[in-house]
Design a protein around this motif. Structure first.
Motif, PDB file in Angstrom:
ATOM      1  N   THR A 168       0.860  -1.178   0.000  1.00 38.21           N
ATOM      2  CA  THR A 168       0.000   0.000   0.000  1.00 38.21           C
ATOM      3  C   THR A 168       0.897   1.229   0.000  1.00 38.21           C
ATOM      4  O   THR A 168       2.026   1.185   0.526  1.00 38.21           O
ATOM      5  CB  THR A 168      -0.926   0.038   1.234  1.00 38.21           C
ATOM      6  OG1 THR A 168      -1.812   1.152   1.123  1.00 38.21           O
ATOM      7  CG2 THR A 168      -0.141   0.150   2.521  1.00 38.21           C
ATOM      8  N   CYS A 169       0.438   2.308  -0.613  1.00 37.60           N
ATOM      9  CA  CYS A 169       1.262   3.512  -0.674  1.00 37.60           C
ATOM     10  C   CYS A 169       0.365   4.746  -0.645  1.00 37.60           C
ATOM     11  O   CYS A 169      -0.776   4.712  -1.107  1.00 37.60           O
ATOM     12  CB  CYS A 169       2.150   3.525  -1.922  1.00 37.60           C
ATOM     13  SG  CYS A 169       1.285   3.203  -3.472  1.00 37.60           S
ATOM     14  N   THR A 170       0.900   5.821  -0.091  1.00 36.04           N
ATOM     15  CA  THR A 170       0.167   7.073   0.045  1.00 36.04           C
ATOM     16  C   THR A 170       1.081   8.215  -0.358  1.00 36.04           C
ATOM     17  O   THR A 170       2.184   8.344   0.191  1.00 36.04           O
ATOM     18  CB  THR A 170      -0.294   7.284   1.501  1.00 36.04           C
ATOM     19  OG1 THR A 170      -1.058   6.155   1.930  1.00 36.04           O
ATOM     20  CG2 THR A 170      -1.129   8.545   1.626  1.00 36.04           C
ATOM     21  N   GLY A 171       0.659   9.030  -1.314  1.00 37.11           N
ATOM     22  CA  GLY A 171       1.511  10.107  -1.801  1.00 37.11           C
ATOM     23  C   GLY A 171       0.772  11.426  -1.922  1.00 37.11           C
ATOM     24  O   GLY A 171      -0.434  11.458  -2.183  1.00 37.11           O
ATOM     25  N   ALA A 172       1.505  12.520  -1.732  1.00 37.31           N
ATOM     26  CA  ALA A 172       0.938  13.868  -1.873  1.00 37.31           C
ATOM     27  C   ALA A 172       1.895  14.727  -2.682  1.00 37.31           C
ATOM     28  O   ALA A 172       3.101  14.748  -2.403  1.00 37.31           O
ATOM     29  CB  ALA A 172       0.692  14.500  -0.508  1.00 37.31           C
ATOM     30  N   PRO A 173       1.396  15.442  -3.696  1.00 35.17           N
ATOM     31  CA  PRO A 173       2.270  16.337  -4.463  1.00 35.17           C
ATOM     32  C   PRO A 173       2.755  17.496  -3.600  1.00 35.17           C
ATOM     33  O   PRO A 173       2.043  17.966  -2.709  1.00 35.17           O
ATOM     34  CB  PRO A 173       1.367  16.846  -5.596  1.00 35.17           C
ATOM     35  CG  PRO A 173       0.158  15.968  -5.580  1.00 35.17           C
ATOM     36  CD  PRO A 173       0.022  15.471  -4.180  1.00 35.17           C
ATOM     37  N   ILE A 174       3.964  17.944  -3.867  1.00 33.10           N
ATOM     38  CA  ILE A 174       4.512  19.151  -3.249  1.00 33.10           C
ATOM     39  C   ILE A 174       4.701  20.171  -4.357  1.00 33.10           C
ATOM     40  O   ILE A 174       5.402  19.906  -5.338  1.00 33.10           O
ATOM     41  CB  ILE A 174       5.854  18.871  -2.553  1.00 33.10           C
ATOM     42  CG1 ILE A 174       5.691  17.793  -1.481  1.00 33.10           C
ATOM     43  CG2 ILE A 174       6.416  20.152  -1.939  1.00 33.10           C
ATOM     44  CD1 ILE A 174       7.003  17.338  -0.875  1.00 33.10           C
ATOM     45  N   LYS A 175       4.065  21.331  -4.200  1.00 29.88           N
ATOM     46  CA  LYS A 175       4.124  22.354  -5.233  1.00 29.88           C
ATOM     47  C   LYS A 175       5.080  23.479  -4.858  1.00 29.88           C
ATOM     48  O   LYS A 175       5.280  23.776  -3.682  1.00 29.88           O
ATOM     49  CB  LYS A 175       2.731  22.935  -5.491  1.00 29.88           C
ATOM     50  CG  LYS A 175       1.780  21.960  -6.162  1.00 29.88           C
ATOM     51  CD  LYS A 175       0.495  22.647  -6.576  1.00 29.88           C
ATOM     52  CE  LYS A 175      -0.407  21.707  -7.357  1.00 29.88           C
ATOM     53  NZ  LYS A 175      -1.619  22.398  -7.863  1.00 29.88           N
ATOM     54  N   ASP A 176       5.659  24.082  -5.878  1.00 32.86           N
ATOM     55  CA  ASP A 176       6.468  25.282  -5.690  1.00 32.86           C
ATOM     56  C   ASP A 176       5.513  26.416  -5.317  1.00 32.86           C
ATOM     57  O   ASP A 176       4.646  26.787  -6.116  1.00 32.86           O
ATOM     58  CB  ASP A 176       7.200  25.610  -6.995  1.00 32.86           C
ATOM     59  CG  ASP A 176       8.196  26.749  -6.836  1.00 32.86           C
ATOM     60  OD1 ASP A 176       7.986  27.614  -5.971  1.00 32.86           O
ATOM     61  OD2 ASP A 176       9.175  26.788  -7.603  1.00 32.86           O
ATOM     62  N   PRO A 177       5.614  26.973  -4.116  1.00 36.59           N
ATOM     63  CA  PRO A 177       4.663  28.012  -3.706  1.00 36.59           C
ATOM     64  C   PRO A 177       4.780  29.285  -4.539  1.00 36.59           C
ATOM     65  O   PRO A 177       3.869  30.114  -4.531  1.00 36.59           O
ATOM     66  CB  PRO A 177       5.033  28.271  -2.237  1.00 36.59           C
ATOM     67  CG  PRO A 177       6.456  27.828  -2.110  1.00 36.59           C
ATOM     68  CD  PRO A 177       6.608  26.679  -3.062  1.00 36.59           C
ATOM     69  N   ARG A 178       5.872  29.432  -5.270  1.00 36.39           N
ATOM     70  CA  ARG A 178       6.050  30.631  -6.092  1.00 36.39           C
ATOM     71  C   ARG A 178       5.311  30.527  -7.411  1.00 36.39           C
ATOM     72  O   ARG A 178       4.812  31.514  -7.946  1.00 36.39           O
ATOM     73  CB  ARG A 178       7.545  30.869  -6.358  1.00 36.39           C
ATOM     74  CG  ARG A 178       8.393  30.988  -5.100  1.00 36.39           C
ATOM     75  CD  ARG A 178       9.873  30.946  -5.407  1.00 36.39           C
ATOM     76  NE  ARG A 178      10.247  29.714  -6.106  1.00 36.39           N
ATOM     77  CZ  ARG A 178      11.484  29.432  -6.502  1.00 36.39           C
ATOM     78  NH1 ARG A 178      12.461  30.300  -6.285  1.00 36.39           N
ATOM     79  NH2 ARG A 178      11.754  28.291  -7.113  1.00 36.39           N
ATOM     80  N   THR A 179       5.253  29.331  -7.979  1.00 33.93           N
ATOM     81  CA  THR A 179       4.709  29.163  -9.325  1.00 33.93           C
ATOM     82  C   THR A 179       3.499  28.247  -9.386  1.00 33.93           C
ATOM     83  O   THR A 179       2.773  28.254 -10.384  1.00 33.93           O
ATOM     84  CB  THR A 179       5.786  28.574 -10.255  1.00 33.93           C
ATOM     85  OG1 THR A 179       6.123  27.242  -9.809  1.00 33.93           O
ATOM     86  CG2 THR A 179       7.037  29.433 -10.251  1.00 33.93           C
ATOM     87  N   GLY A 180       3.288  27.423  -8.358  1.00 25.33           N
ATOM     88  CA  GLY A 180       2.219  26.440  -8.399  1.00 25.33           C
ATOM     89  C   GLY A 180       2.595  25.172  -9.137  1.00 25.33           C
ATOM     90  O   GLY A 180       1.790  24.238  -9.233  1.00 25.33           O
ATOM     91  N   GLU A 181       3.815  25.097  -9.669  1.00 27.69           N
ATOM     92  CA  GLU A 181       4.243  23.906 -10.397  1.00 27.69           C
ATOM     93  C   GLU A 181       4.632  22.796  -9.418  1.00 27.69           C
ATOM     94  O   GLU A 181       5.190  23.058  -8.353  1.00 27.69           O
ATOM     95  CB  GLU A 181       5.421  24.237 -11.309  1.00 27.69           C
ATOM     96  CG  GLU A 181       5.082  25.235 -12.403  1.00 27.69           C
ATOM     97  CD  GLU A 181       6.302  25.699 -13.177  1.00 27.69           C
ATOM     98  OE1 GLU A 181       7.430  25.392 -12.745  1.00 27.69           O
ATOM     99  OE2 GLU A 181       6.116  26.377 -14.203  1.00 27.69           O
ATOM    100  N   VAL A 182       4.343  21.559  -9.777  1.00 29.76           N
ATOM    101  CA  VAL A 182       4.667  20.422  -8.920  1.00 29.76           C
ATOM    102  C   VAL A 182       6.173  20.187  -8.920  1.00 29.76           C
ATOM    103  O   VAL A 182       6.798  20.084  -9.981  1.00 29.76           O
ATOM    104  CB  VAL A 182       3.929  19.155  -9.391  1.00 29.76           C
ATOM    105  CG1 VAL A 182       4.396  17.939  -8.590  1.00 29.76           C
ATOM    106  CG2 VAL A 182       2.415  19.330  -9.242  1.00 29.76           C
ATOM    107  N   LEU A 183       6.752  20.109  -7.723  1.00 32.79           N
ATOM    108  CA  LEU A 183       8.178  19.827  -7.571  1.00 32.79           C
ATOM    109  C   LEU A 183       8.439  18.332  -7.421  1.00 32.79           C
ATOM    110  O   LEU A 183       9.490  17.837  -7.817  1.00 32.79           O
ATOM    111  CB  LEU A 183       8.736  20.550  -6.350  1.00 32.79           C
ATOM    112  CG  LEU A 183       8.649  22.076  -6.357  1.00 32.79           C
ATOM    113  CD1 LEU A 183       9.106  22.626  -5.009  1.00 32.79           C
ATOM    114  CD2 LEU A 183       9.488  22.651  -7.484  1.00 32.79           C
ATOM    115  N   GLY A 184       7.488  17.633  -6.827  1.00 37.37           N
ATOM    116  CA  GLY A 184       7.671  16.207  -6.589  1.00 37.37           C
ATOM    117  C   GLY A 184       6.562  15.668  -5.708  1.00 37.37           C
ATOM    118  O   GLY A 184       5.517  16.301  -5.531  1.00 37.37           O
ATOM    119  N   VAL A 185       6.800  14.490  -5.147  1.00 44.33           N
ATOM    120  CA  VAL A 185       5.793  13.806  -4.318  1.00 44.33           C
ATOM    121  C   VAL A 185       6.470  13.245  -3.078  1.00 44.33           C
ATOM    122  O   VAL A 185       7.582  12.712  -3.158  1.00 44.33           O
ATOM    123  CB  VAL A 185       5.125  12.654  -5.101  1.00 44.33           C
ATOM    124  CG1 VAL A 185       4.214  11.826  -4.189  1.00 44.33           C
ATOM    125  CG2 VAL A 185       4.329  13.197  -6.283  1.00 44.33           C
TER     126      VAL A 185
END
Length: 414
Positions: free
Chosen positions: A177-194
């Motif tokens: 089982t796995c659980t993931g959440a995206p982490i966004k660049d707060p400056r641009t809204g672009e996803v940096l990773g998970v």
């Protein structure tokens, strides 16, 4: 729903009071029926069904073991860690999720925006077990590489995801089982990773999703605060210098974010050419500028001879079918030119944009690149990387070259 859904909107795979073993048995029957085209005894959750449909359209075989594929060499892994923008929050993520890792059954993983595993931590027992799945640093866990999983599916859906047992598309992952959440660049809204927590299926818990999601949001807050502190420090150094400047000037950090301006219209970011160094450069909307180093950034002075109308972009496409080789892009300004060699995919995107000056949507680019219109998350990630190289020349909404730039596509031999 996006990566910022509230805790009440999160959808765990198993709810309080459910029997995980019984639910795993139902999911196995659902998976078997879905993969064989039979009648399913129940419907998979929407985020899982969407993932399965994408993978079936792509022709992925659920019975093929994907272990060991596409693992990065160490030098590229280190470069991706450096570029990810996540290195400063890895320790914070580990502290926030220590309660899930401390018992030794779960592994903590942080990936980049492509789904490559950058960091992982956990007990030797769970790390050894993860090794058998190829869940190692440098491995590619994008959905298109290993099927439905919390890293790849979080990136594709743009939301926090929990995947349990036979919700994984590939059968060899059904014991996890796995659980993931995206982490966004707060400056641009672009996803940096998970950020992801994975372990044996028996460790599933409905509260894990909310905790992982909350820790990802805290990491974004930390990134935002760090960004503001760096700009404040740069501003303190630059303010007295700008006060003495005879003409328009700005102070920007190494990513082009503006800390201070003098007699220049306010803006949040200045897009700088790649491999920037002291000297004269061309900056879109400002023209010719002289650049000097500052602690943590650059002093950018608008030159008297600036002329923003002289920019020319030449895209040189290799002969042969699309993807036959690297594409060379040259940006020419009044003070000189710089060249960037693109990967075949990035070259294909730039060529497509050059031939569609009115702009194209992410869905249309997805259709051009992949033959389907639902790979928009991947398209946006690719455009994010391109705009780091050509940000002053590319804009979104729709994606296109900026107005006033002369764009020409040539054969490589021209």
């Amino acid at each position: 729903m996006n990566a910022y859904e509230s805790a009440s909107e999160l959808e765990p795979a198993v709810h309080a009071g459910d029997d995980p073993r019984e639910f795993a048995s139902v999911l196995s029957a659902v998976h078997d029926a879905a993969m064989s085209g039979g009648r399913m005894p129940a419907r998979p959750r929407g985020v899982i069904d969407d993932s399965w449909q994408r993978l079936r359209r792509a022709g992925m075989d659920p019975d093929v073991d994907c272990v060991g594929e596409r693992t990065l060499p160490l030098d590229e892994l280190e470069e991706r860690r450096r570029r990810s923008g996540l290195a400063e929050v890895v320790d914070e993520l580990a502290r926030g999720l220590d309660s899930l890792i401390a018992d030794g059954d779960n592994i903590l993983v942080v990936s980049d925006a492509d789904g490559h595993v950058l960091w992982r931590s956990g007990s030797s027992k769970v790390l050894t077990r993860a090794d058998t799945l190829g869940f190692v640093e440098g491995a590619d866990w994008a959905e298109g590489s290993v099927g439905t999983n919390a890293i790849g599916t979080a990136l594709m859906s743009g939301r926090s995801v929990q995947v349990f047992s036979a919700e994984h598309f590939v059968r060899s992952h059904h014991s996890w089982t796995c659980t993931g959440a995206p982490i966004k660049d707060p400056r641009t809204g672009e996803v940096l990773g998970v950020v992801d927590v994975s372990g044996p299926a028996a460790t599933i818990h409905p509260t894990t999703l909310a905790l992982v999601h909350a820790v990802a949001r805290l990491a974004e807050s930390q990134l935002r605060e760090s960004h503001h502190r760096r700009l404040d420090s740069l501003r303190a150094v630059a303010a007295p210098i700008l006060a003495r400047m005879p003409g328009p000037a700005l102070a920007v950090d190494t990513d082009g974010w503006v800390a201070a301006v003098d007699t220049v219209s306010p803006r949040s970011r200045l897009i700088l050419p790649p491999r920037l160094g002291p000297g004269r450069i061309f900056v879109s909307a400002l023209g010719e500028c002289d650049v000097e180093a500052l602690p943590g950034g650059w002093l950018v002075r608008v030159a008297e001879t600036s002329d923003a109308s002289t920019t020319r972009v030449v895209v040189r496409v290799p002969t042969g079918p699309p993807g036959a080789g690297n594409v060379e892009v040259t940006v020419e300004g009044a003070s000189g030119a710089w060249t960037h060699r693109c990967s075949p995919r990035h070259g294909d995107i730039l060529t497509f944009l050059a031939r569609h000056p009115d702009g194209v949507t992410a869905a249309r680019l997805s259709t051009h690149l992949f033959g389907v219109d639902d790979r928009t998350v991947t398209v946006r990630a690719e455009m994010s990387r391109l705009r780091k190289h050509f940000g002053g020349l590319l804009v979104a909404g729709p994606y296109r070259f900026v107005d006033g730039v002369d764009v020409e596509v040539l054969d490589a031999h021209d």
